[in-house]
Design a protein around this motif. Structure first.
Motif, PDB file in Angstrom:
ATOM      1  N   THR A  74     -17.019  33.580  20.611  1.00  0.00           N
ATOM      2  CA  THR A  74     -17.745  33.658  19.341  1.00  0.00           C
ATOM      3  C   THR A  74     -19.244  33.553  19.552  1.00  0.00           C
ATOM      4  O   THR A  74     -19.973  33.057  18.705  1.00  0.00           O
ATOM      5  CB  THR A  74     -17.279  32.556  18.377  1.00  0.00           C
ATOM      6  OG1 THR A  74     -17.493  31.290  19.003  1.00  0.00           O
ATOM      7  CG2 THR A  74     -15.828  32.718  17.998  1.00  0.00           C
ATOM      8  N   GLN A  75     -19.730  34.043  20.677  1.00  0.00           N
ATOM      9  CA  GLN A  75     -21.149  33.950  20.998  1.00  0.00           C
ATOM     10  C   GLN A  75     -21.983  34.625  19.914  1.00  0.00           C
ATOM     11  O   GLN A  75     -21.661  35.700  19.430  1.00  0.00           O
ATOM     12  CB  GLN A  75     -21.418  34.591  22.347  1.00  0.00           C
ATOM     13  CG  GLN A  75     -22.819  34.341  22.848  1.00  0.00           C
ATOM     14  CD  GLN A  75     -22.967  34.754  24.297  1.00  0.00           C
ATOM     15  OE1 GLN A  75     -22.095  35.374  24.878  1.00  0.00           O
ATOM     16  NE2 GLN A  75     -24.078  34.408  24.892  1.00  0.00           N
ATOM     17  N   ASN A  76     -23.068  33.968  19.530  1.00  0.00           N
ATOM     18  CA  ASN A  76     -24.013  34.452  18.518  1.00  0.00           C
ATOM     19  C   ASN A  76     -23.393  34.612  17.133  1.00  0.00           C
ATOM     20  O   ASN A  76     -23.889  35.364  16.322  1.00  0.00           O
ATOM     21  CB  ASN A  76     -24.664  35.770  18.955  1.00  0.00           C
ATOM     22  CG  ASN A  76     -25.468  35.603  20.222  1.00  0.00           C
ATOM     23  OD1 ASN A  76     -26.096  34.576  20.429  1.00  0.00           O
ATOM     24  ND2 ASN A  76     -25.420  36.603  21.075  1.00  0.00           N
ATOM     25  N   GLN A  77     -22.299  33.910  16.872  1.00  0.00           N
ATOM     26  CA  GLN A  77     -21.683  33.923  15.544  1.00  0.00           C
ATOM     27  C   GLN A  77     -21.683  32.508  14.986  1.00  0.00           C
ATOM     28  O   GLN A  77     -21.577  31.545  15.742  1.00  0.00           O
ATOM     29  CB  GLN A  77     -20.242  34.426  15.611  1.00  0.00           C
ATOM     30  CG  GLN A  77     -20.108  35.864  16.058  1.00  0.00           C
ATOM     31  CD  GLN A  77     -18.648  36.277  16.150  1.00  0.00           C
ATOM     32  OE1 GLN A  77     -17.769  35.628  15.639  1.00  0.00           O
ATOM     33  NE2 GLN A  77     -18.402  37.388  16.823  1.00  0.00           N
ATOM     34  N   THR A  78     -21.776  32.397  13.687  1.00  0.00           N
ATOM     35  CA  THR A  78     -21.660  31.090  13.053  1.00  0.00           C
ATOM     36  C   THR A  78     -20.209  30.655  13.140  1.00  0.00           C
ATOM     37  O   THR A  78     -19.303  31.408  12.779  1.00  0.00           O
ATOM     38  CB  THR A  78     -22.092  31.177  11.578  1.00  0.00           C
ATOM     39  OG1 THR A  78     -23.440  31.637  11.535  1.00  0.00           O
ATOM     40  CG2 THR A  78     -21.983  29.829  10.897  1.00  0.00           C
ATOM     41  N   THR A  79     -19.987  29.436  13.657  1.00  0.00           N
ATOM     42  CA  THR A  79     -18.627  28.920  13.795  1.00  0.00           C
ATOM     43  C   THR A  79     -18.534  27.513  13.229  1.00  0.00           C
ATOM     44  O   THR A  79     -19.533  26.792  13.146  1.00  0.00           O
ATOM     45  CB  THR A  79     -18.175  28.887  15.270  1.00  0.00           C
ATOM     46  OG1 THR A  79     -19.084  28.077  16.010  1.00  0.00           O
ATOM     47  CG2 THR A  79     -18.095  30.269  15.861  1.00  0.00           C
ATOM     48  N   VAL A  80     -17.322  27.136  12.854  1.00  0.00           N
ATOM     49  CA  VAL A  80     -17.030  25.806  12.334  1.00  0.00           C
ATOM     50  C   VAL A  80     -15.731  25.345  12.969  1.00  0.00           C
ATOM     51  O   VAL A  80     -14.765  26.119  13.039  1.00  0.00           O
ATOM     52  CB  VAL A  80     -16.872  25.821  10.796  1.00  0.00           C
ATOM     53  CG1 VAL A  80     -16.445  24.467  10.277  1.00  0.00           C
ATOM     54  CG2 VAL A  80     -18.143  26.292  10.122  1.00  0.00           C
ATOM     55  N   LEU A  81     -15.691  24.098  13.423  1.00  0.00           N
ATOM     56  CA  LEU A  81     -14.456  23.512  13.939  1.00  0.00           C
ATOM     57  C   LEU A  81     -13.856  22.649  12.842  1.00  0.00           C
ATOM     58  O   LEU A  81     -14.518  21.749  12.318  1.00  0.00           O
ATOM     59  CB  LEU A  81     -14.717  22.662  15.180  1.00  0.00           C
ATOM     60  CG  LEU A  81     -13.494  21.940  15.748  1.00  0.00           C
ATOM     61  CD1 LEU A  81     -12.459  22.942  16.259  1.00  0.00           C
ATOM     62  CD2 LEU A  81     -13.907  20.985  16.851  1.00  0.00           C
ATOM     63  N   VAL A  82     -12.612  22.935  12.482  1.00  0.00           N
ATOM     64  CA  VAL A  82     -11.897  22.160  11.479  1.00  0.00           C
ATOM     65  C   VAL A  82     -10.793  21.402  12.198  1.00  0.00           C
ATOM     66  O   VAL A  82      -9.952  22.014  12.871  1.00  0.00           O
ATOM     67  CB  VAL A  82     -11.292  23.075  10.389  1.00  0.00           C
ATOM     68  CG1 VAL A  82     -10.510  22.257   9.370  1.00  0.00           C
ATOM     69  CG2 VAL A  82     -12.393  23.889   9.713  1.00  0.00           C
ATOM     70  N   VAL A  83     -10.791  20.078  12.079  1.00  0.00           N
ATOM     71  CA  VAL A  83      -9.796  19.230  12.726  1.00  0.00           C
ATOM     72  C   VAL A  83      -8.923  18.619  11.637  1.00  0.00           C
ATOM     73  O   VAL A  83      -9.438  18.013  10.690  1.00  0.00           O
ATOM     74  CB  VAL A  83     -10.472  18.109  13.550  1.00  0.00           C
ATOM     75  CG1 VAL A  83      -9.426  17.208  14.187  1.00  0.00           C
ATOM     76  CG2 VAL A  83     -11.403  18.710  14.595  1.00  0.00           C
ATOM     77  N   THR A  84      -7.620  18.818  11.753  1.00  0.00           N
ATOM     78  CA  THR A  84      -6.691  18.278  10.772  1.00  0.00           C
ATOM     79  C   THR A  84      -5.632  17.442  11.474  1.00  0.00           C
ATOM     80  O   THR A  84      -5.385  17.608  12.670  1.00  0.00           O
ATOM     81  CB  THR A  84      -5.984  19.395   9.980  1.00  0.00           C
ATOM     82  OG1 THR A  84      -5.203  20.173  10.882  1.00  0.00           O
ATOM     83  CG2 THR A  84      -6.973  20.284   9.258  1.00  0.00           C
ATOM     84  N   CYS A  85      -5.011  16.544  10.725  1.00  0.00           N
ATOM     85  CA  CYS A  85      -3.888  15.779  11.254  1.00  0.00           C
ATOM     86  C   CYS A  85      -3.027  15.339  10.080  1.00  0.00           C
ATOM     87  O   CYS A  85      -3.462  15.342   8.936  1.00  0.00           O
ATOM     88  CB  CYS A  85      -4.366  14.586  12.073  1.00  0.00           C
ATOM     89  SG  CYS A  85      -5.323  13.395  11.135  1.00  0.00           S
TER      90      CYS A  85
END
Length: 129
Positions: A74-85
């Motif tokens: 995902t280079q040069n892209q806006t990313t978000v990490l979503v962590v769920t449990c």
């Protein structure tokens, strides 16, 4: 007393957020531009688990980072990490604890941004009784 605890919590939370943001910037800048320096971010006896593969210690970490491909998904892209449990129950089986991480990337559409999954990692969290 309650105000002091709330103020301490806010101070600690703010400090944690600043440290996390600084760390992420340093980590990804280093892996992108100075990969040979990556081991300096780890303790001498640190363990890295990458796609289920265990890497232990400075020497092994150095070899691992040297062997990684140069480009990121995902280079040069806006990313978000979503962590769920939580817990989940499938078709009559017992409830099981799980965690799941989603790496989302922004896809620019003509009139909006749509978030799409670039990576999805689901794991059951089973403990011995």
């Amino acid at each position: 007393m309650a105000m002091a605890i709330a103020a301490d919590f806010k101070t600690n939370a703010d400090q944690a957020c600043r440290a996390a943001e600084e760390f992420v910037n340093v980590y990804y800048d280093t892996i992108d531009k100075r990969r040979q320096m990556m081991t300096r971010l780890y303790l001498d006896n640190a363990t890295l688990i990458w796609n289920g593969n265990v890497v232990n210690g400075q020497e092994a970490l150095g070899k691992f980072f040297d062997a990684l491909p140069a480009k990121q998904a995902t280079q040069n892209q806006t990313t978000v990490l979503v962590v769920t449990c939580g817990t989940v129950k499938f078709d009559g089986n017992k409830h099981r604890y799980f965690n799941q991480n989603f790496l989302l990337t922004a896809q620019v559409m003509p009139n909006s941004i749509v978030w799409k999954i670039a990576s999805d990692c689901f794991r059951f969290q089973d403990w011995s009784s």
